[in-house]
Scaffold this motif. Sequence first.
Motif, PDB file in Angstrom:
ATOM      1  N   MET A 191       7.996  -3.395  -2.414  1.00 15.93           N
ATOM      2  CA  MET A 191       8.904  -3.970  -1.423  1.00 15.93           C
ATOM      3  C   MET A 191       9.010  -3.069  -0.193  1.00 15.93           C
ATOM      4  SD  MET A 191      12.050  -5.076  -3.901  1.00 15.93           S
ATOM      5  CE  MET A 191      11.843  -6.168  -5.306  1.00 15.93           C
ATOM      6  N   VAL A 192       9.098  -1.770  -0.446  1.00 19.34           N
ATOM      7  CA  VAL A 192       9.205  -0.816   0.658  1.00 19.34           C
ATOM      8  C   VAL A 192       7.906  -0.789   1.456  1.00 19.34           C
ATOM      9  CG1 VAL A 192       9.574   1.598   1.279  1.00 19.34           C
ATOM     10  CG2 VAL A 192      10.893   0.574  -0.596  1.00 19.34           C
ATOM     11  N   ALA A 193       6.780  -0.810   0.754  1.00 19.75           N
ATOM     12  CA  ALA A 193       5.482  -0.801   1.434  1.00 19.75           C
ATOM     13  C   ALA A 193       5.344  -2.011   2.347  1.00 19.75           C
ATOM     14  CB  ALA A 193       4.357  -0.772   0.407  1.00 19.75           C
ATOM     15  N   GLU A 194       5.760  -3.171   1.848  1.00 21.63           N
ATOM     16  CA  GLU A 194       5.667  -4.391   2.655  1.00 21.63           C
ATOM     17  C   GLU A 194       6.563  -4.296   3.885  1.00 21.63           C
ATOM     18  OE1 GLU A 194       6.644  -7.526  -0.019  1.00 21.63           O
ATOM     19  OE2 GLU A 194       4.676  -7.510  -1.030  1.00 21.63           O
ATOM     20  N   ARG A 195       7.774  -3.782   3.708  1.00 16.12           N
ATOM     21  CA  ARG A 195       8.699  -3.665   4.838  1.00 16.12           C
ATOM     22  C   ARG A 195       8.169  -2.671   5.879  1.00 16.12           C
ATOM     23  NH1 ARG A 195      14.446  -4.535   5.478  1.00 16.12           N
ATOM     24  NH2 ARG A 195      14.192  -5.910   3.658  1.00 16.12           N
ATOM     25  N   ALA A 196       7.509  -1.624   5.401  1.00 13.69           N
ATOM     26  CA  ALA A 196       6.990  -0.592   6.307  1.00 13.69           C
ATOM     27  C   ALA A 196       5.651  -0.972   6.921  1.00 13.69           C
ATOM     28  CB  ALA A 196       6.839   0.727   5.557  1.00 13.69           C
ATOM     29  N   GLY A 197       4.998  -2.004   6.364  1.00 14.26           N
ATOM     30  CA  GLY A 197       3.688  -2.404   6.872  1.00 14.26           C
ATOM     31  C   GLY A 197       2.585  -1.456   6.472  1.00 14.26           C
ATOM     32  N   VAL A 198       2.697  -0.871   5.270  1.00 17.07           N
ATOM     33  CA  VAL A 198       1.659   0.026   4.760  1.00 17.07           C
ATOM     34  C   VAL A 198       1.238  -0.446   3.377  1.00 17.07           C
ATOM     35  CG1 VAL A 198       2.602   1.982   6.046  1.00 17.07           C
ATOM     36  CG2 VAL A 198       3.289   1.639   3.659  1.00 17.07           C
ATOM     37  N   SER A 199       0.134   0.087   2.897  1.00 14.35           N
ATOM     38  CA  SER A 199      -0.315  -0.261   1.548  1.00 14.35           C
ATOM     39  C   SER A 199       0.526   0.473   0.513  1.00 14.35           C
ATOM     40  CB  SER A 199      -1.794   0.119   1.366  1.00 14.35           C
ATOM     41  OG  SER A 199      -1.941   1.526   1.382  1.00 14.35           O
ATOM     42  N   THR A 200       0.577  -0.088  -0.686  1.00 18.15           N
ATOM     43  CA  THR A 200       1.296   0.579  -1.772  1.00 18.15           C
ATOM     44  C   THR A 200       0.667   1.931  -2.084  1.00 18.15           C
ATOM     45  OG1 THR A 200       1.837  -1.591  -2.716  1.00 18.15           O
ATOM     46  CG2 THR A 200       2.126   0.324  -4.146  1.00 18.15           C
ATOM     47  N   ALA A 201      -0.658   2.001  -1.975  1.00 16.63           N
ATOM     48  CA  ALA A 201      -1.359   3.262  -2.231  1.00 16.63           C
ATOM     49  C   ALA A 201      -0.925   4.333  -1.237  1.00 16.63           C
ATOM     50  CB  ALA A 201      -2.869   3.047  -2.160  1.00 16.63           C
ATOM     51  N   LEU A 202      -0.789   3.957   0.019  1.00 18.29           N
ATOM     52  CA  LEU A 202      -0.363   4.925   1.028  1.00 18.29           C
ATOM     53  C   LEU A 202       1.082   5.354   0.780  1.00 18.29           C
ATOM     54  CD1 LEU A 202      -1.012   6.517   3.572  1.00 18.29           C
ATOM     55  CD2 LEU A 202      -0.295   4.535   4.925  1.00 18.29           C
ATOM     56  N   LEU A 203       1.897   4.416   0.374  1.00 16.43           N
ATOM     57  CA  LEU A 203       3.292   4.763   0.053  1.00 16.43           C
ATOM     58  C   LEU A 203       3.338   5.784  -1.080  1.00 16.43           C
ATOM     59  CD1 LEU A 203       6.364   4.351   0.244  1.00 16.43           C
ATOM     60  CD2 LEU A 203       6.103   2.387  -1.272  1.00 16.43           C
ATOM     61  N   HIS A 204       2.556   5.546  -2.130  1.00 10.48           N
ATOM     62  CA  HIS A 204       2.532   6.475  -3.263  1.00 10.48           C
ATOM     63  C   HIS A 204       1.923   7.823  -2.880  1.00 10.48           C
ATOM     64  CE1 HIS A 204       4.096   4.226  -6.683  1.00 10.48           C
ATOM     65  NE2 HIS A 204       3.505   3.153  -6.183  1.00 10.48           N
ATOM     66  N   TYR A 205       1.069   7.830  -1.894  1.00 15.56           N
ATOM     67  CA  TYR A 205       0.505   9.097  -1.421  1.00 15.56           C
ATOM     68  C   TYR A 205       1.618   9.986  -0.853  1.00 15.56           C
ATOM     69  CZ  TYR A 205      -1.926  12.368   1.653  1.00 15.56           C
ATOM     70  OH  TYR A 205      -2.371  13.505   2.289  1.00 15.56           O
ATOM     71  N   HIS A 206       2.550   9.381  -0.147  1.00 17.80           N
ATOM     72  CA  HIS A 206       3.645  10.141   0.468  1.00 17.80           C
ATOM     73  C   HIS A 206       4.812  10.364  -0.495  1.00 17.80           C
ATOM     74  CE1 HIS A 206       2.147  10.366   4.600  1.00 17.80           C
ATOM     75  NE2 HIS A 206       1.713   9.120   4.466  1.00 17.80           N
ATOM     76  N   PHE A 207       5.074   9.385  -1.345  1.00 17.33           N
ATOM     77  CA  PHE A 207       6.235   9.460  -2.251  1.00 17.33           C
ATOM     78  C   PHE A 207       5.799   8.938  -3.620  1.00 17.33           C
ATOM     79  CE2 PHE A 207       7.637   8.492   2.069  1.00 17.33           C
ATOM     80  CZ  PHE A 207       8.444   9.594   2.334  1.00 17.33           C
ATOM     81  N   ASP A 208       5.622   9.875  -4.558  1.00 16.31           N
ATOM     82  CA  ASP A 208       5.048   9.459  -5.833  1.00 16.31           C
ATOM     83  C   ASP A 208       6.039   8.819  -6.794  1.00 16.31           C
ATOM     84  OD1 ASP A 208       6.362  11.826  -6.179  1.00 16.31           O
ATOM     85  OD2 ASP A 208       4.754  12.855  -7.245  1.00 16.31           O
ATOM     86  N   THR A 209       7.343   8.938  -6.534  1.00 19.23           N
ATOM     87  CA  THR A 209       8.341   8.310  -7.399  1.00 19.23           C
ATOM     88  C   THR A 209       9.429   7.645  -6.562  1.00 19.23           C
ATOM     89  OG1 THR A 209       9.809  10.244  -7.537  1.00 19.23           O
ATOM     90  CG2 THR A 209       8.002  10.099  -9.154  1.00 19.23           C
ATOM     91  N   ARG A 210      10.116   6.682  -7.162  1.00 20.20           N
ATOM     92  CA  ARG A 210      11.242   6.038  -6.476  1.00 20.20           C
ATOM     93  C   ARG A 210      12.347   7.048  -6.186  1.00 20.20           C
ATOM     94  NH1 ARG A 210      14.179   1.231  -8.749  1.00 20.20           N
ATOM     95  NH2 ARG A 210      14.474   2.649 -10.500  1.00 20.20           N
ATOM     96  N   GLU A 211      12.559   7.969  -7.126  1.00 25.56           N
ATOM     97  CA  GLU A 211      13.629   8.954  -6.964  1.00 25.56           C
ATOM     98  C   GLU A 211      13.377   9.844  -5.748  1.00 25.56           C
ATOM     99  OE1 GLU A 211      12.210   8.089  -9.801  1.00 25.56           O
ATOM    100  OE2 GLU A 211      13.967   7.086 -10.685  1.00 25.56           O
ATOM    101  N   LYS A 212      12.136  10.279  -5.582  1.00 22.46           N
ATOM    102  CA  LYS A 212      11.802  11.111  -4.426  1.00 22.46           C
ATOM    103  C   LYS A 212      11.980  10.320  -3.138  1.00 22.46           C
ATOM    104  CE  LYS A 212       8.200  14.059  -2.450  1.00 22.46           C
ATOM    105  NZ  LYS A 212       6.828  14.603  -2.598  1.00 22.46           N
ATOM    106  N   LEU A 213      11.571   9.064  -3.170  1.00 28.68           N
ATOM    107  CA  LEU A 213      11.730   8.203  -1.997  1.00 28.68           C
ATOM    108  C   LEU A 213      13.205   8.040  -1.646  1.00 28.68           C
ATOM    109  CD1 LEU A 213      10.495   6.297   0.121  1.00 28.68           C
ATOM    110  CD2 LEU A 213      10.594   4.468  -1.592  1.00 28.68           C
ATOM    111  N   PHE A 214      14.043   7.867  -2.658  1.00 30.94           N
ATOM    112  CA  PHE A 214      15.477   7.670  -2.430  1.00 30.94           C
ATOM    113  C   PHE A 214      16.113   8.901  -1.795  1.00 30.94           C
ATOM    114  CE2 PHE A 214      19.902   7.995  -4.022  1.00 30.94           C
ATOM    115  CZ  PHE A 214      20.426   6.873  -3.397  1.00 30.94           C
ATOM    116  N   THR A 215      15.855  10.076  -2.360  1.00 34.60           N
ATOM    117  CA  THR A 215      16.484  11.283  -1.822  1.00 34.60           C
ATOM    118  C   THR A 215      15.998  11.575  -0.408  1.00 34.60           C
ATOM    119  OG1 THR A 215      14.807  12.674  -2.918  1.00 34.60           O
ATOM    120  CG2 THR A 215      16.887  12.336  -4.077  1.00 34.60           C
ATOM    121  N   GLU A 216      14.716  11.341  -0.152  1.00 28.53           N
ATOM    122  CA  GLU A 216      14.216  11.590   1.201  1.00 28.53           C
ATOM    123  C   GLU A 216      14.737  10.542   2.187  1.00 28.53           C
ATOM    124  OE1 GLU A 216      10.711  13.324   2.277  1.00 28.53           O
ATOM    125  OE2 GLU A 216      10.108  14.010   0.288  1.00 28.53           O
TER     126      GLU A 216
END
Length: 203
Positions: free
Chosen positions: A34-59
Amino acid sequence: MSTKVRTADTRARILTAACEVIADIGFEKIRMRMVAERAGVSTALLHYHFDTREKLFTEAMTHSFANTAVDVERDAESAPAAVILARIVRNLLPSDPQLHQDWKLWQELWVRALRDETTRVFAVDLYAQLHSWVSEAVRRGIATGEFTPTDVDGLSTLVLSLCDGYGIRLMLRDPTITLDMVLAAVWRHVSTALGLPDAVPTD
């Protein structure tokens, strides 16, 4: 545009999208897709920057806080200390659509912090940053002679507590209070402690 700048831009876009999605549906329901779609990036690229939901949330929380701090600190060296402090108080409340979104993130943080120790420690650290934010503005005003000396830490804790309590009621759309009433109530304590006029300063 350099690779470093593109990377920073991509991370910022992802974090902005994460803030929006978490505020819209809550952390427990979000999926990285959902976040990848909103940001206009691939899921793979999202995971490259943030490997877990928890890390994404805190950042995302840190990103939200940093953006608010930038707004507050604009022209801080030339603006009166009372104006800066009043700006901080407004930014501690859900006083515009962006801050309303930020407050949804804070509410998600509070719920997670009650159940997860790592999130609790992170939340306490963010509160320490908020406390420093207020106390440094108060100390600046005292140092320049604009404010009457006071118990800086005590006043800072009071301001945060009042903004939290009133902010929740504003988020609930409590019909007995308005933003103007809340600002006046918080500022009454500030002005009394610092020897300032009762009227809330404006930019």
